[in-house]
Design a protein around this motif. Sequence first.
Motif: not given
Length: 412
Positions: A39-65
């Motif tokens: 059991v999780i007590d939500g304490q009156g907070k907001l429940l949403l479906p998961p966030f979706v990142d609909s556009h990202v480039h994971l092959d180049s991530t963390l290569t800055a510099g």
Amino acid sequence: MLIKNVHVNNQAALTDVLITDGKFAQIGPDLTAPAGEEVIDGQGKLLLPPFVDSHVHLDSTLTAGEPEWNETGTLFDGIRIWSERKQDLTKEDVKRRAKQTILNMVGHGIQFVRSHVDVTDPHLIATQALLELREELKDVVELQLVAFPQEGILSFPHGKELMEQAVKEGVDVVGGIPHFEFSTEYGWQSVHFLMALADKYDRLVDVHCDEIDDPASRNLEVLATEALEREMGSRVTASHTTAMGSYNDAYTYKLFRLLKMSGINFVANPLVNVHLGGRFDTYPKRRGVTRIKELTAAGINVSFGEDDVKDPWNPLGDGNMLDAVTMGVYIAHLMGYGQLQDSYKFVTTNAARTLHVTDHYGIEVGKPGNCILLNEKDFYNALNRHVEVLYNIRGGKVLAKTTPAETTVFAD
Ligand code: FE2
């Protein structure tokens, strides 16, 4: 798992949510947990479906510099720097960086990601790396991969063959970059090619389309016409379309008729668009962003992506979709109270439509028990305070948990 006392989908009423056997079983007031159920007590907070990142480039991530920082901040210098960095790619390098970014995203409540992967590489190293990672992380995140021809389809040696090879190896989505092709004619041809390829192999489509401050860049009308005539609209996405921010209103009026008829989806990347856009202007300086507000008002589906996470196109980025929403509502003039309350849809339900995953997305009885609990009572306050995702829940199990920081102010 029983989640008590939550505002589901930003609704005013409080309710409970029961997940059994990995699926939403009941949604309603005063539910009781079966014996032994978490059991999780939500304490009156907001429940949403998961966030979706609909556009990202994971092959180049963390290569800055690497090998140099993009000091001009233009799209074109980003492409040049990445072209050098990708000479050194190995499967292990791509997988290590992409995994690190994905796990960070999961900590921020993301469970669905559409990542473009550069296929203008004769060995398709990044494609193979991300295909392996898609499988290895399938219990953590649903990862869609787009065959993205960063240096063009017709303007890169064997570009067409590389696109088809990537599709045969298992990418989910066919991409494109018509505004970057050598000529307008190549741009149009690339759109015809990629739509036929997607049709042949029954794939989704997501094109980097008209990502340039050039009102003459009009590949979008070609893409939308193809989508309409092939009856593929809901499976097709136009990403960026920043040239639309420079189109004249008479042309745009005519264009919107076609866009509505075609039923295609749009992805805006507010952070990177406003950063890369307007770079060739002195003053007035354009925002370089598509017409988010007008597309939305016309009933056309628009979602947001983060686009780049610490790479040659964006030196910043932390895998947090609240960053994209904050920037998006500011630059699109969506700051009315109702607009702010609804803005979560750009990174949840609208984005799920873009990814074509609505059959297994959303807080509804019978669907997989995937949801996130934000540390506020509604989205207006969640966005304003940039709150933590307290729980990221997948199939009724806690995938990530965040303990909020606590600040004490010593003042009278
Ligand atoms: Fe992109």
